[in-house]
Design a protein around this motif. Structure first.
Motif, short mmCIF file in Angstrom:
data_model
loop_
_atom_site.label_atom_id
_atom_site.label_comp_id
_atom_site.label_asym_id
_atom_site.label_seq_id
_atom_site.Cartn_x
_atom_site.Cartn_y
_atom_site.Cartn_z
N THR A 181 20.87 55.79 76.79
CA THR A 181 20.41 56.05 75.35
C THR A 181 19.61 54.89 75.03
O THR A 181 18.68 55.03 74.34
CB THR A 181 21.68 56.20 74.55
N THR A 186 16.46 59.49 70.48
CA THR A 186 17.84 59.78 71.54
C THR A 186 18.71 60.29 70.61
O THR A 186 19.07 59.92 69.44
CB THR A 186 18.29 58.76 72.27
N ALA A 224 22.91 61.41 71.81
CA ALA A 224 23.62 61.41 72.91
C ALA A 224 25.06 62.41 72.50
O ALA A 224 25.37 62.54 71.41
CB ALA A 224 24.28 60.07 73.10
#
Length: 184
Positions: free
Chosen positions: A24, A34, A36
């Motif tokens: 990440t 990003t 996650a």
């Protein structure tokens, strides 16, 4: 010059906390926005909230299969480009991943450059073979080491996470005495 991915959402679905956090961070530094997730349910929630343009998905999740994540992703964003990562590759699973819409199927450990190359490869164009591929035995060794680290060397917990019998893991460790040893 590196391509900028500013504004491009990348979903990273990985149950290994350390690997997920590292990937990440690296992908964020490369310009991706990003998101996650540690498992199937978190991934589904993330996809429903904001369908990503890209996804990197671990095949074996604690609460399901990465293949299910691809199915969900394609329902919300048919154009999304997904790559499956796995420590244990096999042909039927690779075929299933591609049929569901994955653009590639990479063996762990894959680095950020390999992942980005796979995500951005033109349709029908295969990324180049790795320069220094690791053997299946080496991939298995690295995979087991990661789980041993997660459990602080506890064989029973590691075997449970790997979904194998404790004695099977002990036999593998006997055959591969350098697992768990510091190689540097």
């Amino acid at each position: 010059m590196a391509k900028s991915f500013t504004g491009e959402t990348l979903l990273i679905v990985e149950n290994d906390d350390v690997f997920r956090e590292q990937l990440t961070k690296v992908m964020r530094n490369r310009g991706f926005d990003t998101v996650a997730a540690s498992g199937l349910e978190e991934a589904k929630a993330a996809i429903m909230t904001r369908a990503p343009a890209f996804a990197v998905i671990d095949l074996h999740l604690d609460d399901g299969s990465g293949l299910e994540v691809i199915e969900e992703l394609k329902m919300y964003s048919a154009e999304a480009r997904a790559v499956i990562l796995t420590g244990y590759g096999n042909t039927p699973t690779a075929v299933a991943a591609v049929k569901l819409g994955a653009v590639d199927y990479l063996a762990k450990p894959a680095d950020a450059d390999e992942i980005i190359d796979a995500l951005l490869a033109a349709d029908g164009v295969m990324p180049p073979a790795p320069e220094n591929p690791i053997s299946p035995e080496e991939a298995k060794r690295v995979h087991i080491e990661r789980f041993l680290e997660r459990t602080d060397g506890n064989i029973t917990k590691t075997a449970r996470l790997l979904k194998m019998h404790r004695r099977t893991l002990q036999r593998i460790l006997k055959r591969t005495p350098d697992i768990g040893q510091d190689s540097g």
